[in-house]
Design an enzyme around this catalytic site. Structure first.
Site, PDB file in Angstrom:
ATOM      1  CG  ASP A  65     -18.826  56.201  22.587  1.00  0.00           C
ATOM      2  OD1 ASP A  65     -19.276  55.207  21.849  1.00  0.00           O
ATOM      3  OD2 ASP A  65     -19.196  57.402  22.051  1.00  0.00           O
TER       4      ASP A  65
ATOM      5  CG  HIS B 111     -23.148  48.606  20.189  1.00  0.00           C
ATOM      6  ND1 HIS B 111     -22.434  48.482  20.291  1.00  0.00           N
ATOM      7  CD2 HIS B 111     -23.939  49.806  20.144  1.00  0.00           C
ATOM      8  CE1 HIS B 111     -21.614  49.651  20.739  1.00  0.00           C
ATOM      9  NE2 HIS B 111     -22.248  50.755  20.773  1.00  0.00           N
TER      10      HIS B 111
HETATM   11  C1  GLC Z   1     -19.443  54.173  18.989  1.00  0.00           C
HETATM   12  C2  GLC Z   1     -20.929  53.806  19.182  1.00  0.00           C
HETATM   13  C3  GLC Z   1     -21.669  54.018  18.670  1.00  0.00           C
HETATM   14  C4  GLC Z   1     -22.294  55.119  18.653  1.00  0.00           C
HETATM   15  C5  GLC Z   1     -21.163  56.146  18.455  1.00  0.00           C
HETATM   16  C6  GLC Z   1     -21.520  57.788  18.799  1.00  0.00           C
HETATM   17  O1  GLC Z   1     -19.211  53.833  17.653  1.00  0.00           O
HETATM   18  O2  GLC Z   1     -20.268  52.279  19.595  1.00  0.00           O
HETATM   19  O3  GLC Z   1     -22.833  52.883  19.088  1.00  0.00           O
HETATM   20  O4  GLC Z   1     -23.165  55.416  17.870  1.00  0.00           O
HETATM   21  O5  GLC Z   1     -19.767  55.902  19.032  1.00  0.00           O
HETATM   22  O6  GLC Z   1     -21.582  57.219  20.544  1.00  0.00           O
END
Ligand code: GLC
Ligand code: CA
Length: 554
Positions: free
Chosen positions: A198, A328
């Site tokens: 992530d 998502h």
């Molecule tokens: C990434 C994830 C997202 C999240 C962000 C912070 O972009 O895919 O869903 O809100 O990181 O962790």
């Protein structure tokens, strides 16, 4: 084993919304286990599951309070071990989500850090003194407001690139880094197949901590320029890989938005950190460069094609890519890629599947994409759960848009579009749960659901099964073959894949009018979503027709 990860077809699960086994309205691990046969039958070989670790759920699990524990809503560590074992029996690998740019503010490290100025954990995060009574810099966080949150009773602030309940870890601190490496190895030793990593391009911050140019009515400056894809990040990547991934034969896929093509090496080059990465350069045409959802962006299928093909060519020069239409954080692809609602049909959903499946990349399918699920219109901001929907609604109004316009932007781009529960059948809660789910059901659940499609050989779901089977049958050609864009009219997206004496062609007519395409030589039809019209190797494609062809020269 070689580069086995190139040959995977990955299915992404949003655990809160996939299947609820115990009737509390929230998806869970036993629910996932109950659907493994469905996934096996679909033909996928790996599952990436969004975070299931213990979390206060400020950002639905991307705010982790304990990396070594499972969120109660989802089940227990034993359930997870059962899932890994059950999946393995079906030759399906499990990819966990690895969130190491930040933790929750309820993580034990942060709780100690905030309570105690002398805690060693202050240095696990980024704490800075205020400047003349205000925050250290004027940077805006991803979910709105300053990146700095004041520590009560002190002239001190802590840094968060995302929500204030997601304090960033201090990657400059080797002790912190090694705790993270131990955690990663602990998970890999459990037998998972790897990680989706992530927001990993955020871990290096500009150490000068200076103000940026104000770029919004909130008087702040987008933090991306200081906190994303920064010089020096490659040193962190080298160590991370050496201490963890290199010791295991795992699949790692980086989420890294906005990486310029000349900087891919650190991510996926020969000495890069990850097996592959998601390239958002072709999927973010509908948002601003700062990833805001307004104003509406002007783009055409021609632009989309150029970006997608550039990505195929540039990424494959350096390493391997992960192709996707949905995740998502995005709306449903039928809505994102097709402007006219009347054209968001099952036929078009099949085309999008074909377009994805034969690229030189590992394809990622998001839950519900394989049945052609669509967005869900909401009439009030209160109906949204997603933290970014709320902040974009506020930001748009601050920038002068009316509440109605702001709601339209949010409906179009909200992350809740893909987060609404998976539709398994046409019952009240679509077979997802026996009670009212945590998030609004999709309003089309009676028409678009698995039960309706699974026995229909003409359905989107049946088409996906055929696509995946075809990809896997031709996997050497897909993985090792060359990629070539075919010259066509603007609304046709067509490419050829060639290995030795075999060529596969995937042609997609992405608008609602007929198109003709001439090909050299005789091809065999592998698959199409409509009747194939071929006169002497001149093919006529109907609106939204996809056609997959192959020839072998002796
Ligand atoms: C990434 C994830 C997202 C999240 C962000 C912070 O972009 O895919 O869903 O809100 O990181 O962790
Ligand atoms: Ca449940």
């Amino acid at each position: 084993m070689g580069e086995w990860w190139k040959k995977q077809v990955v299915y992404q699960i949003y655990p809160r919304s996939f299947c609820d086994s115990n009737g509390d309205g929230i998806g869970d691990i036993q629910g996932i286990i109950s659907k493994l046969d469905y996934l096996k039958d679909l033909g996928i070989t790996c599952i990436w599951i969004c975070p299931m670790y213990k979390s206060p759920m400020a950002d639905n699990g991307y705010d982790i309070s304990d990396y070594y524990a499972i969120q109660d809503d989802y089940g227990t560590m034993q359930d997870l071990e059962e899932l890994i074992a059950e999946a393995k029996q079906r030759n399906i690998g499990i990819l966990m989500d690895l969130v190491i740019n930040h933790t929750s503010d309820e993580h034990a490290w942060f709780k100690d850090a905030i309570a105690n100025p002398n805690s060693k954990y202050r240095n696990y995060y980024i704490f800075k003194k205020g400047v003349d009574g205000h925050a250290p810099t004027n940077w805006r966080s991803v979910f709105g407001g300053s990146v700095w949150e004041k520590v009560p009773g002190e002239d001190m602030y802590y840094y968060h690139a995302f929500a204030k309940k997601q304090p960033d870890l201090n990657w400059e601190n080797p002790e912190m880094r090694h705790e993270i490496y131990n955690m990663i190895n602990w998970w890999l030793e459990k037998g998972i197949a790897g990680f989706r990593v992530d927001a990993i391009n955020f871990i290096k911050k500009d150490q000068r901590w200076c103000d940026g140019e104000v770029d919004g009515a909130d008087g702040l400056s987008n933090c991306f320029q200081f906190s994303r894809n920064r010089e020096g990040i490659e040193e962190f990547f080298k160590e991370l890989r050496h201490e963890t991934f290199d010791k295991h034969d795992c699949l790692t896929v980086a989420e890294a938005v906005g990486v310029p093509y000349d900087q891919l090496g650190a991510f996926i080059g020969k000495d890069g950190c990850f097996s592959m990465m998601f390239d958002f350069n072709y999927s973010n045409l509908d948002v601003t460069p700062n990833e805001e959802w307004y104003p509406e962006q002007d783009w055409t299928i021609k632009d989309y094609k150029e970006h997608l093909f550039a990505s195929q060519i540039e990424v494959n020069k350096i390493g391997w890519s992960a192709a996707f239409h949905e995740n998502h954080d995005m709306p449903r692809s039928l809505a994102r890629l097709i402007k006219n609602p009347a054209e968001r049909t099952p036929k078009a959903a099949k085309l999008l599947g074909a377009l994805l499946m034969f690229l030189k990349a590992t394809p990622y399918i998001y839950e519900g994409e394989e049945i052609g699920m669509v967005n869900n219109e909401r009439t009030s901001i209160d109906q949204f759960d997603d933290i970014s929907s709320k902040s974009q609604y506020e930001r748009a109004q601050l920038e002068g848009y009316s509440p109605e316009e702001a709601l339209r932007f949010v409906n179009r781009r909200s992350r809740d579009n893909t987060r609404s529960p998976m539709c398994w059948d046409d019952s009240v809660y679509a077979g997802f749960s026996s009670v009212k789910p945590w998030l609004m059901m999709n309003e089309k659940s009676k028409e678009i659901n698995v039960e309706k499609e699974i026995h229909d050989s003409n359905s989107v779901l049946s088409f996906y099964k055929q696509l995946i089977a075809l990809r896997q049958k031709n996997v050497d050609l897909i993985v090792d073959g060359t990629f070539k864009a075919l010259e066509t009219s603007d609304s046709v997206v067509a490419y050829a894949r060639t290995l030795d004496n075999e060529t596969l062609i995937c042609m997609n007519n992405m608008h609602n009018a007929e198109e003709t395409i001439d090909l050299d030589g005789d091809y065999e039809v592998l698959l199409s979503n409509d009747t194939v019209v071929n006169n002497d190797n001149q093919y006529t494609l109907s609106g939204w027709q996809t056609l997959v062809l192959k020839k072998s020269e002796k």
